[in-house]
Design an enzyme around this catalytic site. Structure first.
Site, PDB file in Angstrom:
ATOM      1  N   CYS A  97      43.634  29.494  41.346  1.00  0.00           N
ATOM      2  CA  CYS A  97      43.142  29.913  42.669  1.00  0.00           C
ATOM      3  C   CYS A  97      42.607  28.703  43.451  1.00  0.00           C
ATOM      4  CB  CYS A  97      42.042  30.958  42.498  1.00  0.00           C
ATOM      5  SG  CYS A  97      41.434  31.576  44.081  1.00  0.00           S
ATOM      6  N   CYS A 100      34.830  28.952  43.982  1.00  0.00           N
ATOM      7  CA  CYS A 100      33.699  29.782  43.539  1.00  0.00           C
ATOM      8  C   CYS A 100      33.138  29.203  42.230  1.00  0.00           C
ATOM      9  CB  CYS A 100      34.155  31.222  43.329  1.00  0.00           C
ATOM     10  SG  CYS A 100      35.135  31.846  44.710  1.00  0.00           S
ATOM     11  N   CYS A 146      33.672  30.814  38.726  1.00  0.00           N
ATOM     12  CA  CYS A 146      34.950  31.454  38.356  1.00  0.00           C
ATOM     13  C   CYS A 146      35.862  30.607  37.472  1.00  0.00           C
ATOM     14  CB  CYS A 146      35.698  31.862  39.615  1.00  0.00           C
ATOM     15  SG  CYS A 146      37.182  32.818  39.199  1.00  0.00           S
ATOM     16  N   CYS A 156      42.027  48.978  37.637  1.00  0.00           N
ATOM     17  CA  CYS A 156      41.719  47.951  38.644  1.00  0.00           C
ATOM     18  C   CYS A 156      42.561  46.717  38.386  1.00  0.00           C
ATOM     19  CB  CYS A 156      40.249  47.539  38.563  1.00  0.00           C
ATOM     20  SG  CYS A 156      39.116  48.925  38.590  1.00  0.00           S
ATOM     21  N   CYS A 208      42.460  50.635  42.055  1.00  0.00           N
ATOM     22  CA  CYS A 208      41.608  49.665  42.736  1.00  0.00           C
ATOM     23  C   CYS A 208      42.315  48.321  42.630  1.00  0.00           C
ATOM     24  CB  CYS A 208      40.245  49.604  42.046  1.00  0.00           C
ATOM     25  SG  CYS A 208      39.134  48.369  42.768  1.00  0.00           S
ATOM     26  N   CYS A 245      34.640  48.887  47.154  1.00  0.00           N
ATOM     27  CA  CYS A 245      33.964  48.491  45.918  1.00  0.00           C
ATOM     28  C   CYS A 245      33.420  47.098  46.197  1.00  0.00           C
ATOM     29  CB  CYS A 245      34.971  48.474  44.765  1.00  0.00           C
ATOM     30  SG  CYS A 245      34.285  47.762  43.243  1.00  0.00           S
ATOM     31  N   ARG A 273      28.043  49.972  39.093  1.00  0.00           N
ATOM     32  CA  ARG A 273      28.766  49.587  37.870  1.00  0.00           C
ATOM     33  C   ARG A 273      28.066  48.442  37.145  1.00  0.00           C
ATOM     34  NH1 ARG A 273      33.858  48.464  39.585  1.00  0.00           N
ATOM     35  NH2 ARG A 273      34.235  50.690  39.592  1.00  0.00           N
TER      36      ARG A 273
END
Ligand code: SAM
Ligand code: DTB
Ligand code: SF4
Length: 335
Positions: free
Chosen positions: A73, A77, A80, A117, A148, A208, A280
């Site tokens: 990616c 972040c 991550c 998801c 999701c 979400c 969650r």
């Protein structure tokens, strides 16, 4: 002795922090900090009251995650493992073929998940990638599972295309407070996140949206994240609260663990400020004791990720979760 606290369900306050995103915010950051500062027992009592007024206290919704496009990616972040900027040992893979996705969805359904998801390590998908994910959504939905996806930033027409494909939820986290965001991510802005959330809402997809604790945020910033979520015109239907999974190679790998009771408090505050949402208990369960998880359920968590993997890191084995549910007398939530 009776507690001296006077409870306010939805305080109306004028924004004094510049952090609210509507004129008549329901929760100021100070209100939320005051919740965090309550004696633990008072906080848990209030969270239980709110939880029981809106939900079955012993039912937990089960979602299973699948990484449909792993690694590489372009975003930075700091938490991550899938960012191409950090050497974490995660290999970059192409988008998973439809038949493999369906095999994983069937396995998740057979094991008791009700929502599937699918996550992709993209900054923002191209239209042809949205079309491919749309096909996956339609096919998974046809199997009788809720769907999701989390694909990064979306344009409005892409959100509409996913809605047309039958998507139930879009996951897009704010992750932390606006004033701490720049310390964690430099390749996009908080406003970029809010814009995608607006496209998702406008397309009629359920939201979400949650965040991560343990990034190095202070208490005011933790409260600032909850304020952002709770003050949305319509709070997210689903609020994932992740405990940072520290991955070797990421800039946050050596972060100090937060006190488990502070994590429980975050769940309780999310429950109180977003009474109707499913909260969650998300990433971080693998490293969490059964007692901490039990306290999270008592604090109002009523959804988990269920299955041995999150996206690339480990989640508890199924039999460990089955045993925990038996010990606590918890049952699976059926919508
Ligand atoms: N690329 C998309 C995005 O960022 O929205 C979707 C996938 S991204 C992995 C989804 C979410 O996973 C992030 O917003 C973050 O909240 C969570 N996450 C990622 N790494 C994590 C970690 N090490 N610990 C806890 N949560 C994490
Ligand atoms: C969310 O809030 N947590 C999930 C899901 N949404 C996509 C992701 C957790 C990722 C944990 C680290 C990993 O396995 O990549
Ligand atoms: Fe990319 Fe999402 Fe990971 Fe950020 S959290 S690096 S956007 S996969």
């Amino acid at each position: 002795m009776e507690s001296q606290i006077t409870w306010v369900e939805k305080p109306t306050a004028t924004c004094t922090t510049g952090q609210c995103n509507n004129a008549t915010q329901r929760w100021s950051v100070a209100d939320i900090e005051a919740l965090f500062a309550l004696p633990f027992n008072d906080l848990m009592f209030k969270a239980q009251q709110v939880h029981r007024a809106h939900h079955d206290a012993n039912a937990v919704q089960l979602s299973t995650l699948l990484s449909i496009k792993t690694g590489g990616c372009p975003e930075d972040c700091a938490y991550c493992p899938q960012s191409a900027k950090y050497d974490t040992g995660v290999d970059t893979e192409k988008l998973m073929p439809l038949d493999e996705v369906l095999k994983a969805a069937q396995a998740a359904k057979d094991k008791g998940a009700t929502r599937f998801c699918m996550g992709a390590a993209w900054r923002s998908p191209k239209d042809h990638q949205v079309d491919a994910v749309g096909e996956m959504v339609s096919a998974v939905k046809a199997m009788g599972l809720e769907t999701c996806v989390t694909l990064g930033m979306l344009k409005d027409h892409q959100a509409k295309a996913l809605q047309q494909a039958g998507l139930d939820y879009y996951n897009h986290n704010l992750d932390t407070s606006p004033d701490f965001y720049g310390d964690i991510i430099s390749t996009r802005t908080y406003q970029d996140r809010l814009d995608t959330l607006e496209h998702v809402r406008e397309a009629g997809i359920k939201v979400c949206c949650g965040g991560i604790v343990g990034l190095g945020e202070n208490l005011q910033q933790r409260a600032g994240l909850i304020a952002q979520l709770a003050n949305m015109d319509e709070p997210p239907e689903s609020v994932p609260i992740n405990n940072l999974v520290k991955v070797e190679g990421t800039p946050l790998a050596a972060n100090e663990d937060i006190d488990p009771l502070d994590f429980v408090r975050t769940i309780a505050v999310a429950r109180i400020t977003m009474p109707k949402s499913f909260v969650r208990l998300s990433a971080g369960r693998e490293q969490m004791s059964e007692s901490t998880q039990a306290l999270c359920f008592l604090a109002g968590a009523n959804s988990i990720f269920y299955g041995e993997k999150l996206l690339v890191t480990d989640n508890p084995e199924l039999d460990r979760d089955t045993r925990l549910f038996e010990k606590l007398g918890l049952k699976r939530f059926e919508s």
